[in-house]
Design a protein around this motif. Structure first.
Motif, mmCIF file in Angstrom:
data_model
loop_
_atom_site.group_PDB
_atom_site.id
_atom_site.type_symbol
_atom_site.label_atom_id
_atom_site.label_comp_id
_atom_site.label_asym_id
_atom_site.label_seq_id
_atom_site.Cartn_x
_atom_site.Cartn_y
_atom_site.Cartn_z
ATOM 1 N N ILE A 131 0.876 -1.169 0.000
ATOM 2 C CA ILE A 131 0.000 0.000 0.000
ATOM 3 C C ILE A 131 0.908 1.212 0.000
ATOM 4 O O ILE A 131 1.801 1.325 0.840
ATOM 5 C CB ILE A 131 -0.905 0.011 1.242
ATOM 6 C CG1 ILE A 131 -1.921 -1.121 1.163
ATOM 7 C CG2 ILE A 131 -1.612 1.363 1.370
ATOM 8 C CD1 ILE A 131 -2.813 -1.228 2.375
ATOM 9 N N PHE A 132 0.686 2.084 -0.972
ATOM 10 C CA PHE A 132 1.506 3.283 -1.065
ATOM 11 C C PHE A 132 0.732 4.451 -0.480
ATOM 12 O O PHE A 132 -0.326 4.810 -0.968
ATOM 13 C CB PHE A 132 1.835 3.553 -2.544
ATOM 14 C CG PHE A 132 3.089 4.319 -2.720
ATOM 15 C CD1 PHE A 132 3.269 5.560 -2.101
ATOM 16 C CD2 PHE A 132 4.122 3.810 -3.498
ATOM 17 C CE1 PHE A 132 4.431 6.262 -2.254
ATOM 18 C CE2 PHE A 132 5.300 4.519 -3.652
ATOM 19 C CZ PHE A 132 5.459 5.744 -3.029
ATOM 20 N N LEU A 133 1.277 4.991 0.610
ATOM 21 C CA LEU A 133 0.614 6.125 1.256
ATOM 22 C C LEU A 133 1.361 7.400 0.923
ATOM 23 O O LEU A 133 2.589 7.409 0.836
ATOM 24 C CB LEU A 133 0.662 5.967 2.781
ATOM 25 C CG LEU A 133 -0.367 5.103 3.511
ATOM 26 C CD1 LEU A 133 -0.102 5.189 5.008
ATOM 27 C CD2 LEU A 133 -1.782 5.530 3.199
ATOM 28 N N ASP A 134 0.608 8.471 0.728
ATOM 29 C CA ASP A 134 1.248 9.773 0.592
ATOM 30 C C ASP A 134 0.311 10.813 1.181
ATOM 31 O O ASP A 134 -0.863 10.854 0.836
ATOM 32 C CB ASP A 134 1.555 10.071 -0.874
ATOM 33 C CG ASP A 134 2.419 11.318 -1.008
ATOM 34 O OD1 ASP A 134 3.386 11.448 -0.232
ATOM 35 O OD2 ASP A 134 2.109 12.165 -1.866
ATOM 36 N N LYS A 135 0.816 11.649 2.059
ATOM 37 C CA LYS A 135 0.015 12.668 2.754
ATOM 38 C C LYS A 135 -1.271 12.074 3.314
ATOM 39 O O LYS A 135 -2.349 12.650 3.203
ATOM 40 C CB LYS A 135 -0.311 13.819 1.812
ATOM 41 C CG LYS A 135 0.939 14.490 1.267
ATOM 42 C CD LYS A 135 0.594 15.783 0.565
ATOM 43 C CE LYS A 135 1.809 16.449 -0.011
ATOM 44 N NZ LYS A 135 2.313 15.767 -1.239
ATOM 45 N N GLY A 136 -1.134 10.901 3.882
ATOM 46 C CA GLY A 136 -2.272 10.288 4.552
ATOM 47 C C GLY A 136 -3.245 9.544 3.652
ATOM 48 O O GLY A 136 -4.209 8.975 4.134
ATOM 49 N N ARG A 137 -2.995 9.570 2.339
ATOM 50 C CA ARG A 137 -3.937 8.898 1.433
ATOM 51 C C ARG A 137 -3.291 7.706 0.745
ATOM 52 O O ARG A 137 -2.097 7.688 0.501
ATOM 53 C CB ARG A 137 -4.419 9.858 0.348
ATOM 54 C CG ARG A 137 -5.181 10.989 0.932
ATOM 55 C CD ARG A 137 -6.163 11.561 -0.060
ATOM 56 N NE ARG A 137 -6.577 12.853 0.467
ATOM 57 C CZ ARG A 137 -6.272 14.011 -0.103
ATOM 58 N NH1 ARG A 137 -5.632 14.029 -1.255
ATOM 59 N NH2 ARG A 137 -6.638 15.131 0.453
ATOM 60 N N ILE A 138 -4.138 6.743 0.401
ATOM 61 C CA ILE A 138 -3.639 5.605 -0.372
ATOM 62 C C ILE A 138 -3.600 6.023 -1.833
ATOM 63 O O ILE A 138 -4.624 6.400 -2.406
ATOM 64 C CB ILE A 138 -4.571 4.387 -0.215
ATOM 65 C CG1 ILE A 138 -4.547 3.896 1.245
ATOM 66 C CG2 ILE A 138 -4.147 3.273 -1.170
ATOM 67 C CD1 ILE A 138 -5.437 2.703 1.508
ATOM 68 N N ILE A 139 -2.402 5.972 -2.445
ATOM 69 C CA ILE A 139 -2.371 6.347 -3.850
ATOM 70 C C ILE A 139 -2.136 5.136 -4.747
ATOM 71 O O ILE A 139 -2.319 5.230 -5.947
ATOM 72 C CB ILE A 139 -1.336 7.443 -4.137
ATOM 73 C CG1 ILE A 139 0.004 7.031 -3.570
ATOM 74 C CG2 ILE A 139 -1.766 8.765 -3.535
ATOM 75 C CD1 ILE A 139 1.092 7.953 -4.015
ATOM 76 N N ALA A 140 -1.767 4.023 -4.149
ATOM 77 C CA ALA A 140 -1.665 2.807 -4.942
ATOM 78 C C ALA A 140 -1.726 1.620 -4.008
ATOM 79 O O ALA A 140 -1.276 1.688 -2.873
ATOM 80 C CB ALA A 140 -0.364 2.776 -5.735
ATOM 81 N N MET A 141 -2.282 0.522 -4.516
ATOM 82 C CA MET A 141 -2.399 -0.670 -3.684
ATOM 83 C C MET A 141 -2.434 -1.868 -4.603
ATOM 84 O O MET A 141 -3.085 -1.826 -5.641
ATOM 85 C CB MET A 141 -3.678 -0.562 -2.844
ATOM 86 C CG MET A 141 -4.042 -1.793 -2.070
ATOM 87 S SD MET A 141 -5.112 -1.415 -0.643
ATOM 88 C CE MET A 141 -6.541 -0.677 -1.383
ATOM 89 N N GLY A 142 -1.707 -2.906 -4.263
ATOM 90 C CA GLY A 142 -1.744 -4.105 -5.085
ATOM 91 C C GLY A 142 -0.456 -4.886 -4.948
ATOM 92 O O GLY A 142 0.371 -4.590 -4.084
ATOM 93 N N ARG A 143 -0.285 -5.895 -5.792
ATOM 94 C CA ARG A 143 0.969 -6.632 -5.776
ATOM 95 C C ARG A 143 2.077 -5.686 -6.244
ATOM 96 O O ARG A 143 1.823 -4.808 -7.067
ATOM 97 C CB ARG A 143 0.885 -7.835 -6.715
ATOM 98 C CG ARG A 143 -0.112 -8.865 -6.248
ATOM 99 C CD ARG A 143 -0.237 -10.019 -7.234
ATOM 100 N NE ARG A 143 -1.232 -10.969 -6.753
ATOM 101 C CZ ARG A 143 -0.994 -11.911 -5.852
ATOM 102 N NH1 ARG A 143 0.224 -12.050 -5.341
ATOM 103 N NH2 ARG A 143 -1.955 -12.716 -5.456
ATOM 104 N N PRO A 144 3.293 -5.888 -5.746
ATOM 105 C CA PRO A 144 4.368 -4.953 -6.114
ATOM 106 C C PRO A 144 4.487 -4.761 -7.619
ATOM 107 O O PRO A 144 4.633 -3.632 -8.091
ATOM 108 C CB PRO A 144 5.612 -5.618 -5.523
ATOM 109 C CG PRO A 144 5.118 -6.443 -4.401
ATOM 110 C CD PRO A 144 3.735 -6.881 -4.769
#
Ligand SMILES: Nc1ncnc2c1ncn2[C@@H]1O[C@H](COP(=O)(O)OP(=O)(O)OP(=O)(O)O)[C@@H](O)[C@H]1O
Ligand SMILES: [Mg+2]
Lengths: 249, 263
Positions: free
Chosen positions: A213-226
């Motif tokens: 899960i890629f977080l930036d400024k508190g938000r999820i901006i990407a999620m999934g298998r690497p």
């Protein structure tokens, strides 16, 4: 694949609309995700993205401003004690009482979690982490990498179903970090435990995580298998993706 | 309340004293030194004040009893600081422990430390100055219990403040009890205080205990009235302290400070 069946049917952590506002700052901003049985989920993102805050809310250390956290299908706030018996936490920023020996410290936590046969369990884990010889040394005399491993052992004492790790490998040398990753993977495979962890080491993220899960400024901006996230951002590696996101968004 | 969790933490704190000479000194050395200095001062003073025969007894009794209050407060707040300094609070609070279990464990730790220090003081008061605190007899028991409970009350409030305000508030661990000392009428009767401080003293459990101690020493019998007052006040103190702690704990969780304490 059995694992995939589990993944589809057994969310062990369910988060929806989770938000934490500190004095107007949205440290975690309306995130929702699920974590499945036997999964290693990596939480990554730039400094201040909200990773630690998220983990702390999952451990009931910090109360969310809004949103729901369910672990084992139970509401966390109302079932704190029951849930915390079955999970554990470690991080490179916690330590242990310096004037106690490794064994004394671990015995204290074994008692705290009411573990049967604590001595045998501790010795077993010390062997797994290849630090059996420091068992009677005081924590004061250990290197930071050794302390990190002792804390990891603490986190495994109660055979947790979920392990929350905040930068668990931050102070380990490449060799020990590698061994620790293997050990965690092995434990995950043998016992089917789920691991939610954070790291700034992108290679490690790719190697360890079933999903990220890629977080930036508190938000999820990407999620999934690497590899999915890599493809989504057309990066050659996760590191590449990280740099793109951190510098553009 | 799960007793295995409470005992785990008691043992954690007792382990500290196994290998640490400075910490052992804290338990034995200060009470001993207090006693020596105050003992000699009182002996010296009585040379001039032959008219106050109970002077030594008043002062040494006050000293020993005050130490009990002070240490029971410290037993809580310093043990809490130990966990903070060791960056161990997170390890503890990610376990299923309840705040009340944590507090209860530190109360038990404070009793152990208190017993050790008291034994030293009692023995030396007797050896050096032939002052036998047990002359106060069985009436000593309700008085000590009251002082310990007031100390716990103050200790819990101190912990709450340190949790809330962070490391800068550390000094409170040593200061809070002394804040109450002037109105606790430890070394002098409440009657020497100016009127408004006398009113305040009425609401301090310890002032009733020290008044009671002086009544006993001057042969006035068991100070039932004072002991009952102290007990009733303490009941309110400890409840208030717990409510204050839980209230702060929830604020600390809201502000996300639990993880940052000690940084
Ligand atoms: N207790 C707090 N009070 C106020 N602000 C906080 C608190 N904890 C975190 N923050 C802020 O919330 C944001 C998210 O912090 P957090 O520690 O979760 O980030 P992180 O992703 O773990 O970063 P890092 O990679 O540096 O560890 C940051 O801006 C931080 O300053
Ligand atoms: Mg962090």
């Amino acid at each position: 694949m059995i694992e995939d069946v589990n993944m589809l049917t057994n969310p062990i952590v369910e988060i929806s609309g989770l938000t934490k506002i500190f004095n107007g700052l949205r440290a975690v901003d309306n995130i929702s995700f699920e974590m499945y049985v036997g999964e290693i989920l990596g939480l990554l993102g730039p400094n201040g993205a909200g990773k630690t805050t998220t983990l702390q809310m999952l451990l009931a250390l910090t109360t969310p401003t809004s949103g729901d956290i369910k672990i084992f299908g139970l509401d966390l706030e109302r079932n704190r004690e029951k849930i915390l018996k079955e999970v554990n936490f470690s991080s490179s920023y916690v330590a242990m009482p310096y004037s106690l020996t490794v064994m004394e410290n671990l015995m204290v936590f074994a008692r705290l979690y009411n573990i049967k046969n604590p001595q045998a369990r501790i010795v077993g884990l010390l062997k797994d982490f290849e630090i059996e010889e420091i068992k009677d040394k005081t924590v004061r005399s250990l290197s930071s990498g050794q302390i990190t491993r002792v804390c990891l052992i603490k986190a495994l004492l109660n055979e947790p179903k979920i392990l929350f790790l905040d930068e668990p490998t931050a102070s380990l040398d490449p060799d020990i970090a590698d061994k620790t990753r293997r050990l965690l993977k092995k434990i995950k495979k043998e016992r089917g435990i789920s691991i939610l962890y954070t790291s700034h080491n992108m290679r490690e993220m790719e190697e360890m995580s079933d999903r990220i899960i890629f977080l930036d400024k508190g938000r999820i901006i990407a999620m999934g298998r690497p590899e999915e996230v890599r493809a989504q951002f057309k990066g050659e590696s996760l590191e590449d993706v990280f740099l793109k996101i951190a510098r553009q968004l | 309340m799960k007793i295995h969790r409470v005992l785990a933490l008691v043992i954690r704190h007792l382990y500290l004293y196994k290998r640490s000479i400075p910490r052992l000194m804290e338990v034995f050395y200060w009470p001993f030194l207090d006693l020596v200095i105050w003992g000699f001062i009182t002996i010296y003073l009585t040379k001039f004040k032959g008219t106050l025969p109970d002077f030594i007894a008043f002062l040494l009794g006050a000293l020993i009893l005050w130490d009990i209050l002070f240490r029971s407060q410290q037993g809580l707040s310093v043990s809490f600081l130990e966990d903070m300094w060791a960056r161990n609070l997170l390890n503890i609070f990610v376990s299923p422990i309840r705040p009340i279990e944590y507090i209860f464990a530190l109360m038990l730790v404070s009793i152990v430390k208190l017993l050790l220090a008291s034994i030293v003081m009692v023995i030396f008061a007797w050896l050096f100055y032939s002052f036998n605190i047990f002359l106060l007899g069985l009436s000593l028991i309700p008085m000590i219990v009251n002082l310990v409970i007031m100390g716990w009350g103050l200790g819990i409030i101190t912990m709450a403040l340190i949790l809330r305000l962070g490391q800068e508030a550390e000094v409170l661990a040593w200061a809070v009890a002394f804040l109450f000392q002037p109105v606790s009428a430890v070394f002098y009767p409440v009657s020497v205080l100016p009127p408004f401080l006398q009113t305040i003293a009425q609401f301090i459990p310890a002032s009733h205990i020290f008044e009671g101690m002086r009544i006993i020493i001057s042969g006035g019998g068991f100070p039932m009235h004072d002991v009952l007052w102290a007990t009733a006040l303490n009941f309110i103190y400890i409840l208030t302290a717990l409510v204050f702690f839980y209230w702060n704990f929830s604020i600390v969780r809201r502000k996300g400070l639990l993880a940052r304490i000690g940084e």
